[in-house]
Design a protein around this motif. Structure first.
Motif, PDB file in Angstrom:
ATOM      1  N   THR A  11       0.650  -1.251  -0.004  1.00 53.47           N
ATOM      2  CA  THR A  11      -0.008   0.077   0.056  1.00 53.47           C
ATOM      3  C   THR A  11       0.684   1.334  -0.010  1.00 53.47           C
ATOM      4  OG1 THR A  11      -0.143   0.174   2.318  1.00 53.47           O
ATOM      5  CG2 THR A  11      -1.884  -1.253   1.386  1.00 53.47           C
ATOM      6  N   PRO A  12       0.412   2.662  -0.543  1.00 56.43           N
ATOM      7  CA  PRO A  12       1.189   3.769  -0.396  1.00 56.43           C
ATOM      8  C   PRO A  12       1.720   3.936   0.981  1.00 56.43           C
ATOM      9  CG  PRO A  12      -1.134   4.045  -1.624  1.00 56.43           C
ATOM     10  CD  PRO A  12      -1.014   2.673  -1.023  1.00 56.43           C
ATOM     11  N   SER A  13       0.876   3.624   2.158  1.00 59.20           N
ATOM     12  CA  SER A  13       1.292   4.030   3.266  1.00 59.20           C
ATOM     13  C   SER A  13       2.407   2.955   3.948  1.00 59.20           C
ATOM     14  CB  SER A  13       0.151   3.795   4.518  1.00 59.20           C
ATOM     15  OG  SER A  13      -0.158   2.511   4.238  1.00 59.20           O
ATOM     16  N   GLN A  14       2.653   1.903   2.995  1.00 58.30           N
ATOM     17  CA  GLN A  14       3.848   0.979   3.501  1.00 58.30           C
ATOM     18  C   GLN A  14       5.285   1.358   2.715  1.00 58.30           C
ATOM     19  OE1 GLN A  14       1.556  -2.704   2.516  1.00 58.30           O
ATOM     20  NE2 GLN A  14       1.349  -3.179   4.547  1.00 58.30           N
ATOM     21  N   THR A  15       4.958   2.095   1.634  1.00 56.24           N
ATOM     22  CA  THR A  15       6.077   2.712   0.925  1.00 56.24           C
ATOM     23  C   THR A  15       7.081   3.205   1.846  1.00 56.24           C
ATOM     24  OG1 THR A  15       4.993   2.721  -1.188  1.00 56.24           O
ATOM     25  CG2 THR A  15       7.014   3.743  -0.933  1.00 56.24           C
ATOM     26  N   PRO A  16       8.391   3.056   2.028  1.00 55.71           N
ATOM     27  CA  PRO A  16       9.387   3.786   2.854  1.00 55.71           C
ATOM     28  C   PRO A  16       9.496   5.253   2.279  1.00 55.71           C
ATOM     29  CG  PRO A  16      10.460   1.600   1.939  1.00 55.71           C
ATOM     30  CD  PRO A  16       9.029   1.910   1.399  1.00 55.71           C
ATOM     31  N   ARG A  17       9.569   6.113   3.278  1.00 56.60           N
ATOM     32  CA  ARG A  17       9.565   7.314   3.067  1.00 56.60           C
ATOM     33  C   ARG A  17      10.763   8.241   3.471  1.00 56.60           C
ATOM     34  NH1 ARG A  17       4.214   9.686   2.659  1.00 56.60           N
ATOM     35  NH2 ARG A  17       5.420  11.408   1.800  1.00 56.60           N
ATOM     36  N   ALA A  18      11.184   9.206   2.802  1.00 57.49           N
ATOM     37  CA  ALA A  18      12.492   9.815   3.241  1.00 57.49           C
ATOM     38  C   ALA A  18      12.568  10.195   4.708  1.00 57.49           C
ATOM     39  CB  ALA A  18      12.693  11.123   1.980  1.00 57.49           C
ATOM     40  N   ARG A  19      13.582  10.279   5.056  1.00 54.30           N
ATOM     41  CA  ARG A  19      14.007  10.743   6.746  1.00 54.30           C
ATOM     42  C   ARG A  19      14.761  11.573   6.732  1.00 54.30           C
ATOM     43  NH1 ARG A  19      12.406   6.840  10.056  1.00 54.30           N
ATOM     44  NH2 ARG A  19      11.844   4.581   9.242  1.00 54.30           N
TER      45      ARG A  19
END
Length: 315
Positions: A307-315
């Motif tokens: 899902t989009p919410s499971q995609t790793p985001r930048a930190r």
């Protein structure tokens, strides 16, 4: 048909006459011939330029009336204990009955009937059909009263229409413009198949590559309001079938699938390159023209396995 906003309803009736009067835009009379208390159901999705409805009856009835003016209408049985007679011909799972605007109709059902109908604004359909068919074929289509098609195709198209109604009834309808595009495409696919336009219609590889490239550029230039397949056909001055064949030969996907995947990849790159607090999933979806967050998430999960919410985001 006199409607300005989309209306979606599912109603049950115990009187066939009340049922008949509830089908918006149709002038008709239903007479019950089978003995006993009637039970009928009407599901409909009605907008300004198109309509989809499904009606069921558990008694023998006769339907008499006329199709709405300015509409092209198709009728197909979902299931029936015995074949009904539509315009004097059996209405079976291998055929689709065509009604032109204002045309009178007469339907006899020996038992219960489950019928699915779709109607579109003829002017809207003709705009795209003129790029799809020759003048001779358009003339033939203006007189046609029956489409004899492969049962598998009718089954597939019928299920698609049923999903559109059912999704709308549970509050998951596409926008009116998106629904109209799908209904118009539905009509064009059936008409195209009925005319068996399979000879001499393959585009060469150079033209196919050009059409795909131009379509992609148009889609990238209008990410917040992505053009529909019919928009692309109008802009590129090609038929829907030509564009579809071009995409299939170059990408292996239909135009809508390829261009949706293109936007989903852009969404993924944006998510991976930004922090959650900086850019929400809902904002990314909206910026890329996905009007329904649930549909966006479902398509994203199908393509990327998360899902989009499971995609790793930048930190």
């Amino acid at each position: 048909m006199g409607t300005t906003t989309m209306l979606v309803q599912c109603n049950c009736f115990d009187d066939v006459d009340v049922h008949a009067n509830s089908v918006i835009g149709w002038q008709q009379t239903y007479d019950q011939l089978g003995a006993g208390h009637a039970h009928t159901t009407l599901k409909h999705l009605t907008a300004e330029r198109f309509q989809i409805f499904r009606e069921t009856f558990d008694k023998r009835i006769v339907q008499i009336g006329a199709a709405p003016a300015g509409r092209l209408c198709l009728a197909m049985p979902v299931c029936s204990s015995e074949p009904s007679v539509f315009q004097g011909k059996p209405l079976t799972g291998e055929s689709v009955t065509v009604l032109h605007g204002g045309q009178e109709f007469f339907v006899q059902s020996p038992g219960g009937i489950d019928l699915l109908c779709v109607a579109v604004d003829i002017a809207s359909l003709e705009t795209f059909a003129s790029r799809e068919f020759s003048s001779a074929d358009l003339c033939q289509l203006s007189r046609i009263t029956r489409l004899d098609l492969e049962p598998a195709m009718i089954h597939r198209m019928r299920k698609h229409l049923e999903r559109l109604i059912d999704n709308a009834l549970v509050g998951e309808a596409l926008s009116e413009a998106e629904l109209e595009e799908q209904v118009l495409e539905f009509m064009l696919v059936l008409l195209d198949s009925a005319l068996e336009w399979s000879v001499g219609r393959s585009a060469n590889s150079t033209v196919s590559t050009y059409l795909v490239k131009q379509s992609q550029e148009l889609a990238l230039a209008n990410q917040d309001e992505p053009p529909s397949v019919l928009d692309l056909c109008k802009h590129l001055n090609v038929s829907r079938s030509t564009l579809q064949r071009s995409f299939l030969s170059v990408t292996g996907l239909r135009p809508v699938e390829y261009l949706r995947a293109l936007r989903l990849n852009i969404a993924r790159r944006r998510l991976r390159s930004t922090e959650t607090e900086q850019l929400t999933v809902a904002r990314v979806a909206s910026d890329l023209g996905f009007s329904h967050l649930g549909h966006f998430s479902g398509a994203y999960r199908t393509l990327f396995g998360e899902t989009p919410s499971q995609t790793p985001r930048a930190r």
